[in-house]
Design a protein around this motif. Structure first.
Motif, mmCIF file in Angstrom:
data_model
loop_
_atom_site.group_PDB
_atom_site.id
_atom_site.type_symbol
_atom_site.label_atom_id
_atom_site.label_comp_id
_atom_site.label_asym_id
_atom_site.label_seq_id
_atom_site.Cartn_x
_atom_site.Cartn_y
_atom_site.Cartn_z
ATOM 1 N N LEU A 125 0.819 -1.427 -0.122
ATOM 2 C CA LEU A 125 -0.190 -0.007 -0.048
ATOM 3 C C LEU A 125 1.032 1.257 -0.029
ATOM 4 O O LEU A 125 0.234 2.380 -0.179
ATOM 5 N N GLY A 126 1.994 1.372 0.267
ATOM 6 C CA GLY A 126 2.812 2.313 0.366
ATOM 7 C C GLY A 126 3.178 3.104 -0.953
ATOM 8 O O GLY A 126 4.036 4.021 -0.744
ATOM 9 N N GLY A 127 2.775 2.669 -2.111
ATOM 10 C CA GLY A 127 3.514 3.215 -3.296
ATOM 11 C C GLY A 127 4.200 2.439 -4.084
ATOM 12 O O GLY A 127 4.652 2.751 -5.320
ATOM 13 N N LEU A 128 4.959 1.511 -3.222
ATOM 14 C CA LEU A 128 5.633 0.624 -3.817
ATOM 15 C C LEU A 128 5.354 -0.876 -3.785
ATOM 16 O O LEU A 128 4.198 -1.212 -3.333
ATOM 17 N N ALA A 129 6.373 -1.782 -4.407
ATOM 18 C CA ALA A 129 6.124 -3.252 -4.201
ATOM 19 C C ALA A 129 6.700 -3.614 -3.121
ATOM 20 O O ALA A 129 7.696 -3.251 -2.764
ATOM 21 N N ARG A 130 6.219 -4.848 -2.556
ATOM 22 C CA ARG A 130 6.835 -5.716 -1.401
ATOM 23 C C ARG A 130 8.342 -5.988 -1.854
ATOM 24 O O ARG A 130 9.252 -5.784 -1.021
ATOM 25 N N ALA A 131 8.522 -6.188 -2.978
ATOM 26 C CA ALA A 131 9.868 -6.597 -3.642
ATOM 27 C C ALA A 131 11.018 -5.400 -3.798
ATOM 28 O O ALA A 131 11.915 -5.663 -4.343
ATOM 29 N N ALA A 132 10.269 -4.058 -3.923
ATOM 30 C CA ALA A 132 11.146 -3.001 -4.290
ATOM 31 C C ALA A 132 12.593 -2.912 -3.256
ATOM 32 O O ALA A 132 13.282 -2.543 -4.124
ATOM 33 N N GLY A 133 12.318 -3.184 -2.140
ATOM 34 C CA GLY A 133 13.604 -3.050 -1.245
ATOM 35 C C GLY A 133 14.763 -3.910 -1.779
ATOM 36 O O GLY A 133 15.968 -3.418 -2.010
ATOM 37 N N ASP A 134 14.230 -5.287 -1.945
ATOM 38 C CA ASP A 134 15.244 -6.087 -2.340
ATOM 39 C C ASP A 134 15.696 -5.918 -3.734
ATOM 40 O O ASP A 134 16.871 -5.969 -4.170
ATOM 41 N N ALA A 135 14.874 -5.437 -4.563
ATOM 42 C CA ALA A 135 15.357 -5.008 -6.000
ATOM 43 C C ALA A 135 16.189 -4.069 -6.098
ATOM 44 O O ALA A 135 17.337 -4.251 -6.689
ATOM 45 N N LEU A 136 16.123 -3.078 -5.051
ATOM 46 C CA LEU A 136 17.163 -2.115 -5.188
ATOM 47 C C LEU A 136 18.492 -2.544 -4.631
ATOM 48 O O LEU A 136 19.659 -2.083 -4.797
ATOM 49 N N THR A 137 18.451 -3.441 -3.762
ATOM 50 C CA THR A 137 19.688 -4.122 -2.893
ATOM 51 C C THR A 137 20.421 -4.584 -4.335
ATOM 52 O O THR A 137 21.545 -4.602 -4.498
#
Lengths: 320, 145
Positions: A125-137
């Motif tokens: 819900l925060g505007g990103l995907a759950r995977a976004a943090g790991d994708a950025l890593t």
């Protein structure tokens, strides 16, 4: 060395070399929530931190993808390599999605120095995907100079991007509402650079003025931050204002670099948020794994109010 | 949870074909089946579509064709092969004459859906033939006759 560890090293090397196919496959495994990729992510995090992460956010149809296409062009002309993570919403009913950001970036479709990945929000819900943090890593461990993150079209409250991007570009359009909208809390506060796109509209100057007033008032709330967010008029379909926007983003990074104390503060905030994110994710998975039946049994008593949800949660936590 | 969960496909026009309505309707049909659709729109060359398929790691490519651009669809299939992505099937839909449809199938297109194809048959084919689909569901060439 075990086979797994050897595969991991091969993958790690491929990513550090900038291998797009390896990156694409890994992002899919992350989206699927495969736990087996965690050791690799650990190594990537330690190897990473490359590239400037820039967030682009704003309401649906404001021109985020089109403006990103202009920004890619500007950075490519300077010889920088650019990755884009473009997030669009998933259907709450079917889980399906139409990911329509890439089509605005068609002119970069054959450029080896550009990587574009569309990602569905999958209920986040925060505007990103759950995977976004790991994708950025992953992307930050690869040789990209600039990493752009495009949020879903946002409303008023989707501020997760500020915990992932060093600079947040917030798009508005001239029809974004009157001055009351500009004094509200939430996403309107998080921009490091404000953009009024579609600025050929007659109301564009009024929107710019309202944003400037809001910024002037807001700066008193954040005395720790002496950066004055600029307001820039653009017309993404013509490329108007893009040079000014690139300068403003550069200016914001230069400002952050000139103040090591503020930079450290941002990095600690980001790390703190990331740890919290991973903790919640792991907790969620631990609680769900194999426990569906047990949770089912707890639902009926809560519905009939024989039991309260706080007790159920306390029981779940005690089982960890 | 929908049947399409976790599947990701491309829907695109190819070359100078500017007829977007069919592609958009199919994108929506697939979305409603729980599939994630990367919609590329018009002005895509075979090379761009192959690059998008690799970067997005999709399981199938759907091409909407209403402009007799069969040569480019064949180029797309060949280019996928040259890039080691032949496991991503290419499906075509639109007003394709039967003899052309047969030629496309001979050249490696997985299926051609003519006008009037039902949503269910398209969804069934996509789910049965997308990369990583459970074997046994395959119904190659459906819709062609």
């Amino acid at each position: 060395m075990t086979n797994g560890a050897r595969d991991e090293n091969v993958t790690l090397e491929a990513l550090c070399r900038g291998d797009v196919r390896t990156c694409a496959r890994l992002l899919t495994r992350i989206e699927r929530g495969e736990e087996a990729v965690i050791p690799l992510l650990q190594a990537l995090y330690r190897a990473g931190g490359n590239g400037r992460v820039i967030g682009v956010t704003g309401p649906p149809g404001a021109g985020k993808s089109s403006l990103i296409s202009c920004l890619i062009g500007a950075w490519r002309r300077r010889g920088l390599r650019v990755a884009v993570l473009a997030i669009d919403p998933s259907s709450p009913f079917t889980g399906g999605a139409v990911l329509g950001d890439r089509l605005r970036m068609v002119e970069h479709g054959c450029d080896d120095g550009v990587f574009i990945r569309s990602m569905a929000s999958r209920g986040q819900l925060g505007g990103l995907a759950r995977a976004a943090g790991d994708a950025l890593t992953v992307l930050e461990a690869m040789p990209w100079d600039v990493i752009l993150v495009e949020t879903v079209g946002v409303g008023q409250n989707e501020t997760d991007i500020m915990r992932h991007a060093a600079v947040v570009v917030l798009l508005q359009t001239p029809l974004g509402g009157d001055e009351v909208q500009a004094v509200k809390a939430g996403i309107i506060e998080i921009g490091d650079v404000y953009v009024v796109n579609k600025s050929d509209h007659p109301a564009a100057d009024r929107t710019c003025r309202q944003l400037r007033e809001m910024i002037a008032r807001g700066s008193r709330l954040r005395p720790d931050r002496d950066w004055q967010p600029p307001v820039i008029k653009t017309q993404a379909h013509l490329g108007v204002g893009v040079a000014e926007l690139v300068d403003a983003i550069d200016g914001c990074f230069a400002h952050q670099n000139a103040d090591p104390e503020a930079a450290r503060r941002y990095m600690s905030d980001r790390a703190r948020h990331r740890i919290g994110e991973i903790l919640r994710d792991r907790l969620d998975r631990r609680l769900r794994s194999g426990d569906e039946g047990w949770l089912e049994g707890s639902i009926e008593p809560v519905v009939s109010r024989e039991k309260d949800p706080y007790t159920v949660v306390a029981e779940m936590l005690s089982r960890l | 949870m929908s049947a399409g969960q976790g599947k990701k496909v491309i829907v695109s026009m190819i070359g100078l074909d500017g007829h977007t309505t069919g592609g958009e309707i199919v994108a929506r049909i697939l979305r409603d089946a729980g599939i994630e659709v990367v919609y590329l729109g018009c002005n895509q060359t075979p090379e761009m579509i192959v690059r998008a398929a690799i970067q997005e790691d999709v399981d199938l490519i759907g091409i909407s064709s209403h402009a007799s651009n069969y040569g480019q669809i064949v180029s797309l299939v060949e280019l996928l092969k040259r890039n080691g992505a032949e496991d991503v099937p290419v499906v075509c839909g639109g007003n394709v004459p039967k003899h052309q449809a047969r030629l496309l199938i001979e050249k490696g297109v997985a299926a051609v859906f003519p006008p009037g194809s039902g949503a269910d048959s398209i969804i069934r084919f996509v789910l049965g033939n997308a990369r990583g689909a459970t074997a046994g569901l395959c119904v190659n060439g459906e819709g062609i006759a």
